[in-house]
Write a protein that holds these residues in place. Sequence first.
Motif, PDB file in Angstrom:
ATOM      1  N   THR A   1       0.838  -1.198   0.000  1.00 41.38           N
ATOM      2  CA  THR A   1       0.000   0.000   0.000  1.00 41.38           C
ATOM      3  C   THR A   1       0.872   1.248   0.000  1.00 41.38           C
TER       4      THR A   1
ATOM      5  N   GLU B   1       0.594   3.596   2.071  1.00 44.05           N
ATOM      6  CA  GLU B   1       0.957   3.854   3.461  1.00 44.05           C
ATOM      7  C   GLU B   1       2.234   3.109   3.844  1.00 44.05           C
ATOM      8  N   GLN B   2       2.351   1.877   3.402  1.00 44.04           N
ATOM      9  CA  GLN B   2       3.565   1.100   3.670  1.00 44.04           C
ATOM     10  C   GLN B   2       4.782   1.725   2.982  1.00 44.04           C
TER      11      GLN B   2
ATOM     12  N   ASP C   1       5.153   4.809   2.078  1.00 44.40           N
ATOM     13  CA  ASP C   1       5.456   6.101   2.685  1.00 44.40           C
ATOM     14  C   ASP C   1       6.276   5.934   3.965  1.00 44.40           C
TER      15      ASP C   1
END
Length: 405
Positions: free
Chosen positions: A156, A158-159, A161
Amino acid sequence: MPAARISQRISAIAESATLAVDAKAKALKAAGRPVIGFGAGEPDFPTPGYIVQAAIDAASQPKYHRYSPAGGLPELKQAIADKTLRDSGYKAEAAQVLVTNGGKQAVYNTFATLLDPGDEVIVPTPFWTTYPEAIRLAGGVPVEVFAGPEQEYLVTVEQLDAAVTDRTKILLFVSPSNPTGAVYSPEQVKEIGQWAAAKGLWVVTDEIYEHLTYDGVPFTSIATAVPELGDKVVILNGVAKTYAMTGWRVGWMIGPADVIKAATNLQSHATSNVSNIPQVAAIAAVSGPLTAVDEMKVAFDRRRKAIVAGLNAIEGVECPTPKGAFYVYADVRALLGKELPSASGPVRPATSAELAALILDEVEVAVVPGEAFGPSGYLRLSYALGDEDLATGVARLQDFLGKAK
């Protein structure tokens, strides 16, 4: 103290686990053992006849007996540019193409050209075994971002980032994926590409499995989907998987003209030109119809369904259905520590590497352990082998692993 015989740089390279498994399986076969090899990602089909004939015709032409430009035959570079526009909608000039000795040289050339010592590359994990080694050889630092079967092996934003530092230079992006067969949706590709563009990162995208997707899932090139990446994207590809040409050794990289010029300079000192005869064969491949590819996909799809069903019938094995390439990535964490029979008495493999070795020794089935691609606890199996071998191999696995207790 005497100097080391082998440099630290080369000593640090891990052997290609997939090739090692394949070599061991072939050696056992040559010795008369009935080994079933799920190790190598190699279609069992012959290269289509019209491609072979192009090579035969080229071999009789004296002009192909000579050196040719280190960056590739001009007509092949143009054909690759045309094919890329046709298949993924990405427009590139011939000057933006470097023809390499297989896809692996394209991978190495790219990282060697872009990375300075200490630069970080975000590597979605599980990864193809060569990526981190090529990054390290170039002085870079691979940063693994793991996505397990609970996420369908898809990382993802988020991962990603969370993995960025001030040394991050490149995002490696692979869809369809080796080893998992995972395919990112068009929406996911766009989201990740836009994130990379906003971060100012380079994106290196390996698209060698672009024509191998199933269940109506589309292939999406991140280079096309996210034009805001601009000139900070490099596309890797080759003829090996699509046209059953693994042994012909023709790959390529497409990128900004300055990067391609620099990588060509590197290649001019490393290998010079790719053999001319396979280059001519590649022209026939990328310029021709995709009929043979579509026929192979029918067989791959059939085998995909069969191997997933067969593995999921084994207690302790969880095998998501891949949407692309020709691999399954089975979760065998529930089997680790369980008792299994062996010629020397009961054993309890603690890692997927130990489990894979036991499977080869006891039932003569070659699989690649998860350690080759990231964390332990998984097995990669290629379903690019014949239907009969696939059925026999899965039956052996069911019988053996079914004894776990």
